[in-house]
Motif scaffolding. Sequence first.
Motif, PDB file in Angstrom:
ATOM      1  N   UNK A  22       0.841  -1.206   0.000  1.00 22.53           N
ATOM      2  CA  UNK A  22       0.000   0.000   0.000  1.00 22.53           C
ATOM      3  C   UNK A  22       0.869   1.245   0.000  1.00 22.53           C
ATOM      4  N   UNK A  23       1.968   1.178   0.757  1.00 28.94           N
ATOM      5  CA  UNK A  23       2.877   2.325   0.823  1.00 28.94           C
ATOM      6  C   UNK A  23       3.542   2.539  -0.541  1.00 28.94           C
ATOM      7  N   UNK A  24       3.934   1.418  -1.196  1.00 26.49           N
ATOM      8  CA  UNK A  24       4.586   1.534  -2.513  1.00 26.49           C
ATOM      9  C   UNK A  24       3.633   2.168  -3.525  1.00 26.49           C
ATOM     10  N   UNK A  25       2.339   1.668  -3.448  1.00 24.65           N
ATOM     11  CA  UNK A  25       1.355   2.207  -4.388  1.00 24.65           C
ATOM     12  C   UNK A  25       1.145   3.701  -4.148  1.00 24.65           C
ATOM     13  N   UNK A  26       1.098   4.059  -2.846  1.00 27.13           N
ATOM     14  CA  UNK A  26       0.893   5.478  -2.509  1.00 27.13           C
ATOM     15  C   UNK A  26       2.058   6.326  -2.959  1.00 27.13           C
ATOM     16  N   UNK A  27       3.275   5.808  -2.725  1.00 24.75           N
ATOM     17  CA  UNK A  27       4.471   6.567  -3.116  1.00 24.75           C
ATOM     18  C   UNK A  27       4.539   6.689  -4.639  1.00 24.75           C
ATOM     19  N   UNK A  28       4.198   5.586  -5.295  1.00 25.87           N
ATOM     20  CA  UNK A  28       4.232   5.635  -6.775  1.00 25.87           C
ATOM     21  C   UNK A  28       3.257   6.688  -7.295  1.00 25.87           C
ATOM     22  N   UNK A  29       2.067   6.702  -6.685  1.00 28.87           N
ATOM     23  CA  UNK A  29       1.073   7.706  -7.105  1.00 28.87           C
ATOM     24  C   UNK A  29       1.550   9.110  -6.778  1.00 28.87           C
ATOM     25  N   UNK A  30       2.199   9.234  -5.638  1.00 26.14           N
ATOM     26  CA  UNK A  30       2.636  10.565  -5.208  1.00 26.14           C
ATOM     27  C   UNK A  30       3.790  11.058  -6.077  1.00 26.14           C
ATOM     28  N   UNK A  31       4.684  10.129  -6.429  1.00 23.33           N
ATOM     29  CA  UNK A  31       5.839  10.535  -7.249  1.00 23.33           C
ATOM     30  C   UNK A  31       5.403  10.850  -8.689  1.00 23.33           C
ATOM     31  N   UNK A  32       4.307  10.244  -9.086  1.00 20.95           N
ATOM     32  CA  UNK A  32       3.831  10.432 -10.466  1.00 20.95           C
ATOM     33  C   UNK A  32       3.554  11.910 -10.789  1.00 20.95           C
ATOM     34  N   UNK A  33       3.082  12.662  -9.845  1.00 17.17           N
ATOM     35  CA  UNK A  33       2.745  14.087 -10.095  1.00 17.17           C
ATOM     36  C   UNK A  33       3.978  14.925 -10.402  1.00 17.17           C
ATOM     37  N   UNK A  34       5.003  14.942  -9.545  1.00 20.78           N
ATOM     38  CA  UNK A  34       6.160  15.779  -9.902  1.00 20.78           C
ATOM     39  C   UNK A  34       6.882  15.286 -11.160  1.00 20.78           C
ATOM     40  N   UNK A  35       6.854  13.953 -11.359  1.00 15.88           N
ATOM     41  CA  UNK A  35       7.491  13.446 -12.585  1.00 15.88           C
ATOM     42  C   UNK A  35       6.730  13.939 -13.811  1.00 15.88           C
ATOM     43  N   UNK A  36       5.375  13.918 -13.755  1.00 18.00           N
ATOM     44  CA  UNK A  36       4.557  14.396 -14.879  1.00 18.00           C
ATOM     45  C   UNK A  36       4.786  15.865 -15.147  1.00 18.00           C
ATOM     46  N   UNK A  37       4.876  16.629 -14.056  1.00 17.99           N
ATOM     47  CA  UNK A  37       5.149  18.064 -14.215  1.00 17.99           C
ATOM     48  C   UNK A  37       6.514  18.272 -14.861  1.00 17.99           C
ATOM     49  N   UNK A  38       7.457  17.464 -14.434  1.00 15.10           N
ATOM     50  CA  UNK A  38       8.810  17.599 -15.011  1.00 15.10           C
ATOM     51  C   UNK A  38       8.802  17.275 -16.508  1.00 15.10           C
ATOM     52  N   UNK A  39       8.081  16.224 -16.851  1.00 19.62           N
ATOM     53  CA  UNK A  39       7.997  15.857 -18.274  1.00 19.62           C
ATOM     54  C   UNK A  39       7.346  16.977 -19.105  1.00 19.62           C
ATOM     55  N   UNK A  40       6.278  17.594 -18.530  1.00 25.72           N
ATOM     56  CA  UNK A  40       5.602  18.683 -19.246  1.00 25.72           C
ATOM     57  C   UNK A  40       6.546  19.867 -19.430  1.00 25.72           C
ATOM     58  N   UNK A  41       7.299  20.220 -18.407  1.00 23.39           N
ATOM     59  CA  UNK A  41       8.241  21.353 -18.503  1.00 23.39           C
ATOM     60  C   UNK A  41       9.334  21.031 -19.504  1.00 23.39           C
ATOM     61  N   UNK A  42       9.802  19.774 -19.458  1.00 21.06           N
ATOM     62  CA  UNK A  42      10.856  19.392 -20.425  1.00 21.06           C
ATOM     63  C   UNK A  42      10.345  19.428 -21.844  1.00 21.06           C
ATOM     64  N   UNK A  43       9.070  19.016 -22.014  1.00 21.89           N
ATOM     65  CA  UNK A  43       8.473  19.054 -23.381  1.00 21.89           C
ATOM     66  C   UNK A  43       8.348  20.475 -23.891  1.00 21.89           C
ATOM     67  N   UNK A  44       7.880  21.371 -22.989  1.00 21.35           N
ATOM     68  CA  UNK A  44       7.758  22.782 -23.368  1.00 21.35           C
ATOM     69  C   UNK A  44       9.130  23.346 -23.738  1.00 21.35           C
ATOM     70  N   UNK A  45      10.130  22.997 -22.922  1.00 20.05           N
ATOM     71  CA  UNK A  45      11.490  23.495 -23.172  1.00 20.05           C
ATOM     72  C   UNK A  45      12.014  22.943 -24.496  1.00 20.05           C
ATOM     73  N   UNK A  46      11.677  21.652 -24.720  1.00 21.12           N
ATOM     74  CA  UNK A  46      12.145  21.035 -25.968  1.00 21.12           C
ATOM     75  C   UNK A  46      11.522  21.730 -27.184  1.00 21.12           C
ATOM     76  N   UNK A  47      10.222  22.024 -27.151  1.00 24.65           N
ATOM     77  CA  UNK A  47       9.551  22.719 -28.271  1.00 24.65           C
ATOM     78  C   UNK A  47      10.155  24.123 -28.498  1.00 24.65           C
ATOM     79  N   UNK A  48      10.352  24.810 -27.389  1.00 25.19           N
ATOM     80  CA  UNK A  48      10.933  26.156 -27.505  1.00 25.19           C
ATOM     81  C   UNK A  48      12.330  26.088 -28.103  1.00 25.19           C
ATOM     82  N   UNK A  49      13.088  25.108 -27.701  1.00 27.91           N
ATOM     83  CA  UNK A  49      14.452  24.950 -28.214  1.00 27.91           C
ATOM     84  C   UNK A  49      14.441  24.650 -29.705  1.00 27.91           C
TER      85      UNK A  49
END
Length: 812
Positions: free
Chosen positions: A569-596
């Motif tokens: 349960x803890x692993x599932x919770x941590x995985x779900x919790x980590x998913x948000x900052x990772x998704x945000x990071x991917x979105x920022x990297x994608x935006x940066x990649x397009x701008x570049x």
Amino acid sequence: MWSILKKSIWKYKELWVIIPMTTGILLGIRFLGLLQPLELSLYDLFFQWRPSEPIDNRIVIVAINESDIQKFGYPIDDDTLVNLLKAVKQQEPRVIGLDLYRDLPVPKKNNSGYQELLSIYTSTPNLIGIRKAIANREGDGVAASAILEKLNQFAANDLPPDRDGKIRRVLLSLKDKQGKTITSLSAALALQYLKAENIKLEVLDSQKQQYKLGKAIFSPMEENDGGYVRQSLGGYQILSNFRNFQDGFLVVSLTQILNGDIPQDIFRDRLVLIGITAESNTDYFITPYNSTVLGNSFPVTSGVTLHANIASQLIANALGERPVLRVWSKPIETLWIAIWSLASGLLCWSRRHAKPPKWSKFTFRIPRLALEITGLGTSLLIASYILFLQGWWIPVFPAFFALFTSTMVITSYKALSAGEARRRAIFSVIPDLMFNVNGDGIYLGQVNFDSSVELLYPDIENIGKHLSQILPQELSDRHLFYIHQAISTGELQTYEHCICVDGKYRDEEIRIVVSGANEVLFTIRDISDRKRAELAIHKKNAELAKTLDELKATQKQLVESEKYASLGSMVAGIAHEVNTPIGNSLMAASILENATNKFNASFNRGELKKSSLQAYLEKAKSSSEILSANLHRAAELIQNFKQVAVDRSSLEQRSFAVKDYIEKILTSLEPQLKYTPHQVIVQGNANITMQSYPGALSQIVTNLVINSLTHAYQGLDKVGLLQFTITQQGDKAIIIYSDDGIGIANENLAKIFEPFFTTARDKGGSGLGLHIIYNLVTQNLQGTILCESEMGMGTKFTIALPIRLPHSTTLN
């Protein structure tokens, strides 16, 4: 009629043994004379209890007292005695008794008075002198005056004392050394006095020496009469029936007579006794009225007063005014004793089945039987006293002893019978074979022969035989060994054996205990059923042990599953919790990649402008900031999870700050917490550090929080507060966890740490969460846990853990 009588006799069969036995023993004791002192003492006491009697005016005592002796000397001289006799004779008494020894003259001057005294003796036919017929210690008696002996006007003044010196018997006549019968002074005076009443002595039976005097009949006393036993008797004796000696007669002194200071006609027609009453004289006797404790004691009695009393008794007997003291015949006395023994026996026997009375707390608790026996004894005493007043001296103390002895014997017999009945009742219900054997191995017989115990060998036929003659050799040898052990050590011997009876095996338990001198009691119990039951129980225990091992293995698996489920349960919770900052990071990297890419295309075309560069830089900066923040968040979550996960899977101790570690655990629980309105806070000293197993503490904290989230706020519409408080007390770290939920019912509070106990089984609860916490705290972390709860007020857990756990402690 005969059948009814037989039933009654059989009903009281014990009494027909006890009563004759008691009566016979008491008669034997009485025959030995052991009761004579008691009987004579009571005889004296009855005299002293007698009511006072009026003065006997028929008798006058001329007392020569101490002042007379000092005035006239002693012995009284002949002249003084002549003057005394003249003064008495002048008033014409019926009889004069001279209780003075006058075998020799007592001259005053020239022997002149003696001749005149002899003249008076001769001229006074109603004058009776005395002589001592029974020899004194020197072996001689004292003769009477010669002239009085010649005139046959003398009598014996001897009195027969008992062994204690008291005068209880009256001597009426005796024989002197020449075989001549001499009448006693009292009897002679009484006979002379009664002549005027025309009363003479009559012979009724010469062989039995039975005489009649007026209305009285006299029979000589026998050696065993009344309370006497083998009393030596001389002469013709009867029992005394004395008057009360206190002021019983008219008394005048010698001086009063010679001075003429006496009432007119005081001696006329009376019995006059002249004697010495002076204290310096030795003519004193003790009677039943002397020396007592319970009666009215008088001083010792002078001889002249005693003779007057006996004469008064005889005169009163003849005139029917006073009974002659008599005794019962021996058969009647025996019957009397037996009646009292029977009365007490019947009374005791009738009370054998009586229910005990109901006592109040204010009741003076004297047994009813004791009161009744005391009442019978009092009745016996009163009846004996009344009979004594009527002239009968009956055995009192033998009857008393018969009364109380029968009571004690029958009471003791009843107690023994009741004890024996209880013993037989107990033995009869004991399902064991019980028998006695002596120290040499001789069979003495069965004890509980009323029991329905199955006998392998006959009882009666084997009594007196050696065990080796009854039992197989090996079995008898074993019994003999333990018999000797029991007798030598005095301790209970217990052993078991298996025997074969009629082709069937039988297990027995034998107990041997010393029951007497060189004697033991065997108790043999058939334990075949018990052995079969023990075997069945052993098999069942083996099956239960196997089942228990399987249950423990299953429980262990469930506990491990619960642990891994929690970790999953803890692993599932941590995985779900980590998913948000990772998704945000991917979105920022994608935006940066397009701008570049756009910036690179503009650069390649040579269309790069300052404004384009400025826009690119701004996007790169914002994207970098988003990437940095979210990646740091993800790294923090992963790091905390990694630490907790490693701790849970690790079996190693380490040092950690308690408050900081609990906060890390709660961080890993944020996925479960963020979907609830409840708040978790941690407070306390951040410097408290433990050397222990952090993984175990992580499991405890996780289970406590999950338990509260699952159970504490069901049905409550409130924002809950879950709180950890960390303090230190000595070498203990105190962790207090509390919530403000619905609380735990009082009937469930004692069961919350039991495995599989849950109130939410319908919602998937396993009932292992708090059980795991309890085991982790008490076994792995060597601590204690206490739960307090009140419905509607929440629940509090107080956990005390050692600051430093010994390295030798292993994690289970």
